[in-house]
Design a protein around this motif. Structure first.
Motif, PDB file in Angstrom:
ATOM      1  N   GLY A   6       0.785  -1.229   0.000  1.00  0.00           N
ATOM      2  CA  GLY A   6       0.000   0.000   0.000  1.00  0.00           C
ATOM      3  C   GLY A   6       0.806   1.263   0.000  1.00  0.00           C
ATOM      4  O   GLY A   6       1.995   1.269  -0.306  1.00  0.00           O
ATOM      5  N   ASN A 129      -5.360   1.966  -0.585  1.00  0.00           N
ATOM      6  CA  ASN A 129      -5.182   0.587  -0.153  1.00  0.00           C
ATOM      7  C   ASN A 129      -6.528  -0.103  -0.319  1.00  0.00           C
ATOM      8  O   ASN A 129      -7.559   0.438   0.087  1.00  0.00           O
ATOM      9  CB  ASN A 129      -4.738   0.529   1.307  1.00  0.00           C
ATOM     10  N   SER A 156      -4.462  -4.996  -2.068  1.00  0.00           N
ATOM     11  CA  SER A 156      -3.606  -4.934  -0.880  1.00  0.00           C
ATOM     12  C   SER A 156      -3.711  -6.202  -0.050  1.00  0.00           C
ATOM     13  O   SER A 156      -2.729  -6.674   0.529  1.00  0.00           O
ATOM     14  CB  SER A 156      -3.993  -3.728  -0.023  1.00  0.00           C
ATOM     15  N   GLN A 384      -0.066  -0.481   7.145  1.00  0.00           N
ATOM     16  CA  GLN A 384       0.042   0.508   6.064  1.00  0.00           C
ATOM     17  C   GLN A 384       0.329   1.883   6.650  1.00  0.00           C
ATOM     18  O   GLN A 384       1.172   2.638   6.148  1.00  0.00           O
ATOM     19  CB  GLN A 384      -1.269   0.562   5.260  1.00  0.00           C
TER      20      GLN A 384
END
Length: 450
Positions: A6, A129, A156, A384
């Motif tokens: 991501g 993402n 993702s 992320q």
């Protein structure tokens, strides 16, 4: 588990989560997803806001959330107000245009492609993402779907709702339990009971009634055999029957009104078979009525999931002769191996058997598995934010074209495409659309009565 990929943390401030699904359809399960996800995620991810995306814009007809924004119609229009997208629930991992609920021009993406291909391409570019969490595939075509598997490999993170869906996607992605099994955790037992009490008809008391529901597509044998099973369950339990519409877009109310008349004709007292009070169509109100019942007989997958979450006895019917459909598959992943029959004539016996079982252990197991999957999703989202994810991989043009070709395949049938175009034209004329809907409704109810 697919490795999370991501955006870099510097690009992310407050977490903006966008839910992707069919949230503007008047169906209990579709409208329940964002409500439960929101309540569970806001306890786990600090400082976040929520957005809602569906193939068509609108407001949720059954939930207090919105507005629901339209997903991009083409890959050239990709833009999202959220930085994290979660495709949640339903049988929405597929491709191909249809003449039904979502009838879009062949020059645009189908509803299915709008829900997963567009977000996947955006994730592969590093714009967002994109997480596919515990999602299933339509069961009308059980062939493997390698093009979908190749496309989804650029998301993702991906997990499926059942083992059959996972098998059809080449075994590329893990199976995780539907978070809707954790529905009962969204409020306290006292709050659920108080909500249910406000919608119960006169003479009905919490834990002292059976819910009954069926949608017309499951009535291949007609309405009478179902009514006979409901009457049998009523006589065996001596409990009143609450007729509970679930799939409102399939005219459940009208189907159940016809069933009520038939049941009264079978000797069930008028006062013993009622509908809930107005307003009960809101998803948490419906959930409260299921959760405070003595049991439910239903064809709705997420009514069954709700019953499991509350520890309520249930009898599910997935279609005559459908031994291993989505109902049984979804429950099995959560550790539930009973309560679903493939024969309508077994419904009364199934609910009677379920009423004698202890459902608390089943409930606890299902909730624990659902939360384990959700916590894994949250861990990836937080990774992320903390910069621990690998960089996104661009989706090769040949993979995009392979998926788009599969999405266009149904539109190559010229006669079928003319029909779709005519239906889209009718929808632009309010009077014509109303007449068509009335005709469909009349035909459906005529088939039900027959």
């Amino acid at each position: 588990m697919t490795e999370p990929r991501g955006r870099a943390p510097a690009e992310i401030g407050r977490t903006k989560i966008g839910f992707v699904g069919t949230f503007e359809v008047a169906n209990y399960g579709d409208c329940l997803f964002p409500v439960v996800y929101k309540r569970l995620l806001e306890k786990r991810i600090p400082d976040c806001e929520f957005h809602y995306y569906s193939p068509r814009p609108g407001m949720s007809p059954l939930g207090h959330y919105g507005p629901v924004k339209a997903l991009p119609a083409t890959l050239d229009e990709l833009h999202f107000d959220a930085d994290t997208l979660i495709q949640c629930g339903g049988e929405t991992l597929a491709l191909g245009h249809s003449p039904g609920t979502y009838n879009f021009p062949a020059s645009t993406l189908s509803a299915f492609a709008r829900m997963w291909l567009g977000p996947t391409v955006a994730a592969a570019r590093g714009d967002v993402n994109f997480y596919v969490h515990s999602v299933g595939m339509p069961t009308t075509d059980l062939r493997p779907k390698s093009a979908i598997a190749r496309g989804l490999s650029y998301a993702s993170r991906v997990s499926l709702r059942d083992k059959v869906s996972a098998m059809r996607l080449d075994g590329s992605f893990p199976v995780e339990v539907d978070p809707m099994f954790a529905l009962s955790m969204c409020s306290t037992p006292e709050e659920w009971e108080a909500k249910a009490a406000s919608f119960l008809p006169n003479g009905f008391e919490p834990q002292q009634y059976l819910c009954a529901h069926i949608s017309a597509p499951y009535l291949a044998l007609g309405l009478r055999p179902w009514c006979e099973e409901i009457a049998k369950a009523h006589r065996a339990s001596q409990l009143p029957i609450l007729l509970l519409p679930i799939c409102h877009f399939l005219w459940d109310r009208e189907t159940l009104e016809a069933a009520r008349s038939m049941l009264i004709g079978m000797g069930v007292a008028d006062a013993m078979i009622q509908f809930p009070e107005p307003g009960s169509e809101e998803v948490l109100a419906t959930a409260s009525l299921i959760g405070n019942s003595a049991g439910i007989i239903t064809t709705s997958l997420h009514a069954l999931v709700s019953a499991v979450s509350f520890g309520v006895p249930f009898a599910g019917f997935g279609g005559e002769g459908k031994v291993d459909g989505k109902h049984r598959q979804t429950l099995a992943v959560a550790g539930v191996e009973h309560g679903v029959t493939a024969h309508m004539q077994d419904l009364a016996d199934t609910i009677e058997h379920s009423l004698s079982k202890d459902h608390l252990q089943t409930r606890d197991t299902a909730i624990a598995r659902a939360l384990a999957g959700l916590d894994a999703l949250v861990a990836d989202i937080l990774s992320q934010q903390n910069g621990m994810a690998s960089k996104p991989m661009p989706m090769p043009p040949e993979v995009i074209e392979e998926v788009l070709a599969a999405d266009r395949q149904p539109t190559l049938n010229r006669r079928w495409e003319i029909k779709r175009g005519l239906l889209r034209f009718i929808k632009r004329l309010p009077a014509a659309e109303k007449a068509l809907a009335t005709r469909r409704r009349s035909r459906l109810l005529r088939d039900v009565a027959g």
